[in-house]
Design a protein around this motif. Structure first.
Motif, PDB file in Angstrom:
ATOM      1  N   ARG A  94       6.155   2.486   7.366  1.00  0.00           N
ATOM      2  CA  ARG A  94       5.410   2.264   8.593  1.00  0.00           C
ATOM      3  C   ARG A  94       6.347   1.752   9.691  1.00  0.00           C
ATOM      4  NH1 ARG A  94       1.587  -2.936   7.044  1.00  0.00           N
ATOM      5  NH2 ARG A  94       3.165  -4.567   7.331  1.00  0.00           N
ATOM      6  N   ARG A 128       0.853  -1.195   0.000  1.00  0.00           N
ATOM      7  CA  ARG A 128       0.000   0.000   0.000  1.00  0.00           C
ATOM      8  C   ARG A 128       0.886   1.242   0.000  1.00  0.00           C
ATOM      9  NH1 ARG A 128      -5.320  -0.477   1.150  1.00  0.00           N
ATOM     10  NH2 ARG A 128      -5.413   1.521   2.250  1.00  0.00           N
ATOM     11  N   HIS A 162      -3.412   2.496   6.654  1.00  0.00           N
ATOM     12  CA  HIS A 162      -2.580   1.289   6.596  1.00  0.00           C
ATOM     13  C   HIS A 162      -1.514   1.392   5.506  1.00  0.00           C
ATOM     14  CE1 HIS A 162      -5.411  -0.502   9.374  1.00  0.00           C
ATOM     15  NE2 HIS A 162      -6.407  -0.205   8.551  1.00  0.00           N
ATOM     16  N   ASP A 210       1.906   1.193   3.814  1.00  0.00           N
ATOM     17  CA  ASP A 210       3.197   0.530   3.999  1.00  0.00           C
ATOM     18  C   ASP A 210       4.320   1.543   3.821  1.00  0.00           C
ATOM     19  OD1 ASP A 210       2.356  -2.216   4.452  1.00  0.00           O
ATOM     20  OD2 ASP A 210       1.712  -2.204   2.355  1.00  0.00           O
ATOM     21  N   ALA A 229      -1.113   6.146   9.242  1.00  0.00           N
ATOM     22  CA  ALA A 229      -1.413   4.882   9.918  1.00  0.00           C
ATOM     23  C   ALA A 229      -2.850   4.446   9.677  1.00  0.00           C
ATOM     24  CB  ALA A 229      -1.141   5.007  11.415  1.00  0.00           C
TER      25      ALA A 229
END
Length: 273
Positions: free
Chosen positions: A235, A47, A103, A105, A100
């Protein structure tokens, strides 16, 4: 080409770093991914979050298609991981809260190394440098070439909301008339149409944008007002991914692949599109 893509590490260090990181990543990845996995499932998609409004780093056509230097880097990295790629839109103003929540990456799109961003994401190694420089109408000449010339009550400054451009404008032009524009795609039209006098943005973006707006000019892009590193966000809960990304970026820097991407967008033979 001036301040844009020269990282902090020399080519020798980049090469050695790439070898070391790639070796470490190979061990980690072997532990984290089943050896028999050939084609990742869609659920394993990488992502990649991006505002998509900051060429030549990242720009979208509004229909979900993205292109740019950072987009090509993201695609290359996904290919190395053998993971499907999904681009996820976000905004500069929402980068802190949405990174965050969406989600992500990684996040790409001309992101500057700012200490505040380390609170919600890890940083890749530096893949380039850039600096803020003025964009004005050609007929203005050098009227807005310095911070002192811009920071005057009669000057109409414009900046896109939520990013380092707005922060720079508020810090350096408190006496000027500041308009905060909601996005970065149409902001150059405001200058071209005479509704704003100057936009201070990354020199790399300025070099690209004036190709599309021949009535505009980018002032002293080789001598910007400041200098800062460009990074990708990663992340915080995925050291395997961070190690892999740094290894791959180090290799791209050492082989000159990053420089070649910039040349395609802002080099002497680059087109406006």
């Amino acid at each position: 080409m001036g301040a844009r893509r020269t990282g902090r590490l020399g080519a020798g260090w980049q090469g050695r770093l790439g070898v070391v990181l790639l070796a470490g990543w190979t061990v980690l990845a072997a532990q984290a991914v089943p050896a028999a996995a050939q084609e990742p499932a869609p659920a394993n998609a990488l992502r990649v979050c991006t505002p998509g409004d900051y060429p030549p780093y990242s720009v979208t056509d509004g229909a979900g298609a993205y292109r740019g230097v950072d987009i090509d880097l993201a695609r290359g990295f996904a290919d190395v991981l053998r993971r499907p790629l999904v681009f996820v839109p976000l905004t500069w103003a929402g980068l802190k809260t949405d990174f965050a929540a969406l989600h992500c990456d990684i996040a790409v799109g001309g992101i500057s190394d700012q200490p505040a961003r380390r609170a919600f994401a890890d940083f890749s190694i530096v893949y380039g440098t850039d600096g803020k420089t003025p964009i004005t109408r050609r007929e203005s000449g050098t009227d807005y070439a310095t911070i002192e010339q811009i920071n005057r009550p009669e000057v109409r400054v414009i900046a896109n909301r939520g990013g380092t451009n707005e922060e720079f404008a508020r810090k350096n032009f408190p006496a000027a008339q500041l308009t905060v524009w909601p996005e970065n795609l149409t902001i150059f039209d405001e200058i071209e149409q005479g509704r704003a006098d100057v936009f201070v943005t990354d020199a790399v973006e300025g070099r690209y944008r004036v190709r599309q707006h021949p009535d505009l000019q980018v002032l002293h892009p080789d001598k910007p007002f400041d200098s800062f590193a460009k990074v990708l966000l990663v992340r915080k809960d995925d050291p395997v991914l961070a190690t892999a990304l740094n290894a791959w970026l180090a290799t791209q820097l050492a082989t000159g692949a990053v420089d070649r991407l910039f040349e395609q967008w802002i080099g002497p033979t680059a087109s406006a599109n």
